[in-house]
Design an enzyme around this catalytic site. Structure first.
Site, mmCIF file in Angstrom:
data_model
loop_
_atom_site.group_PDB
_atom_site.id
_atom_site.type_symbol
_atom_site.label_atom_id
_atom_site.label_comp_id
_atom_site.label_asym_id
_atom_site.label_seq_id
_atom_site.Cartn_x
_atom_site.Cartn_y
_atom_site.Cartn_z
ATOM 1 C CE LYS A 11 -2.143 -0.650 3.981
ATOM 2 N NZ LYS A 11 -1.624 -1.934 4.433
ATOM 3 N NE ARG A 86 -3.834 -0.918 10.282
ATOM 4 C CZ ARG A 86 -2.702 -0.440 9.755
ATOM 5 N NH1 ARG A 86 -2.641 0.793 9.323
ATOM 6 N NH2 ARG A 86 -1.649 -1.199 9.658
ATOM 7 N NE ARG A 125 7.909 -2.605 6.208
ATOM 8 C CZ ARG A 125 6.612 -2.308 6.289
ATOM 9 N NH1 ARG A 125 5.960 -1.869 5.236
ATOM 10 N NH2 ARG A 125 5.967 -2.492 7.416
ATOM 11 N NE ARG A 158 6.838 -0.388 10.589
ATOM 12 C CZ ARG A 158 5.680 -0.321 9.931
ATOM 13 N NH1 ARG A 158 5.627 0.248 8.743
ATOM 14 N NH2 ARG A 158 4.577 -0.811 10.447
ATOM 15 N NE ARG A 169 2.370 -4.706 11.570
ATOM 16 C CZ ARG A 169 3.327 -4.473 10.661
ATOM 17 N NH1 ARG A 169 4.496 -5.087 10.743
ATOM 18 N NH2 ARG A 169 3.110 -3.642 9.688
HETATM 19 P P1 AMP Z 1 1.410 0.641 9.364
HETATM 20 O O1 AMP Z 1 2.597 1.517 9.196
HETATM 21 O O2 AMP Z 1 0.233 1.073 8.527
HETATM 22 O O3 AMP Z 1 1.740 -0.832 9.187
HETATM 23 O O4 AMP Z 1 0.928 0.818 10.898
HETATM 24 C C1 AMP Z 1 1.791 0.474 11.966
HETATM 25 C C2 AMP Z 1 0.984 0.383 13.248
HETATM 26 O O5 AMP Z 1 0.399 1.657 13.540
HETATM 27 C C3 AMP Z 1 -0.190 -0.591 13.226
HETATM 28 O O6 AMP Z 1 0.201 -1.930 13.487
HETATM 29 C C4 AMP Z 1 -1.061 -0.009 14.335
HETATM 30 O O7 AMP Z 1 -0.555 -0.317 15.611
HETATM 31 C C5 AMP Z 1 -0.894 1.488 14.121
HETATM 32 N N1 AMP Z 1 -1.897 2.018 13.175
HETATM 33 C C6 AMP Z 1 -1.672 2.569 11.943
HETATM 34 N N2 AMP Z 1 -2.819 2.947 11.370
HETATM 35 C C7 AMP Z 1 -3.819 2.628 12.246
HETATM 36 C C8 AMP Z 1 -5.229 2.739 12.225
HETATM 37 N N3 AMP Z 1 -5.880 3.272 11.175
HETATM 38 N N4 AMP Z 1 -5.915 2.296 13.306
HETATM 39 C C9 AMP Z 1 -5.284 1.777 14.379
HETATM 40 N N5 AMP Z 1 -3.963 1.611 14.457
HETATM 41 C C10 AMP Z 1 -3.214 2.041 13.400
#
Ligand code: AMP
Length: 212
Positions: A11, A86, A125, A158, A169
């Protein structure tokens, strides 16, 4: 535009290509939360406890972030949401916010990738600490190990890209985020795209989907 799909489906990578094409901002809640955390502000510190465990940050926190971000001038001509919504609660809050702004979602793209491939992508990554550029140890390695090609920043993994947290996740995605596909299908807005293959091949599939 909303980009849906599990962690590691591409994404963020595709959003970065789309913002170049359309000249609209990418709004990635994960990036906003990591930035808040690096500044050690209260939002970041509260979010960290959830992020480290691979759990979702509570809806009220991310909804507040998005409401504020969508008010900024650069969103007037459209925006790409990457990693938001989400949960169903977030999707419903987004509808309300957009209605109040006289805007609506025009495209929802769901990028699909099988689980083994997601784990391969996420464990390899690496991210630049300075500019946020993303690399992969096998599929897209930096020219010099551990160093960003563009800004020479240090590359890091990360914490939530470690294998145990990744599995968590992915489970959270299936339980809480995958139901959004049928939420948007009912509105007739979703196009599904296979996220297998090269970055360029997926980019072309997205372009075809958006022009059809
Ligand atoms: P990402 O970088 O999109 O993989 O997000 C990393 C982490 O940030 C996720 O595993 C969640 O803990 C938190 N996070 C990001 N976006 C959201 C969202 N829309 N709702 C809740 N938690 C989020």
């Amino acid at each position: 535009m909303v980009l849906l799909g599990p962690p590691g489906c591409g994404k963020g990578t595709q959003a970065k290509i789309l913002i170049e094409t359309y000249g609209i901002p990418q709004i990635a809640t994960g990036d906003i939360l990591r930035e808040a955390l690096s500044q050690k502000n209260p939002l970041g510190l509260e979010a960290q406890t959830y992020m480290d465990k691979g759990l979702l940050v509570p809806d009220h926190l991310v909804i507040k972030i998005i409401e504020g971000r969508l008010q900024k001038g650069d969103c007037a001509g459209g925006f790409i949401l990457d990693g938001f919504p989400r949960t169903l609660g977030q999707a419903e809050a987004l509808e309300t916010t957009l209605a109040a702004m006289n805007q609506q979602i025009e495209h929802v793209l769901s990028i699909e990738v099988e689980e083994g491939e997601l784990i391969r992508r996420l464990t390899g990554r690496r991210i630049c600490r300075k500019c946020g550029e993303s690399y992969h140890l096998i599929f897209n390695p930096p020219r010099q190990e551990g160093q960003c090609d563009s800004c020479r920043g240090e590359l890091y993994q990360r914490d939530d890209d470690k294998e145990e947290t990744i599995k968590k996740r992915l489970n959270v995605y299936q339980a809480q985020t995958a139901p959004l596909i049928s939420f948007y299908q009912k509105k007739g807005a979703v196009r599904s795209i296979s996220g297998a293959g090269s970055i360029d091949a997926i980019k072309q599939k997205i372009e075809r989907a958006l022009s059809s």
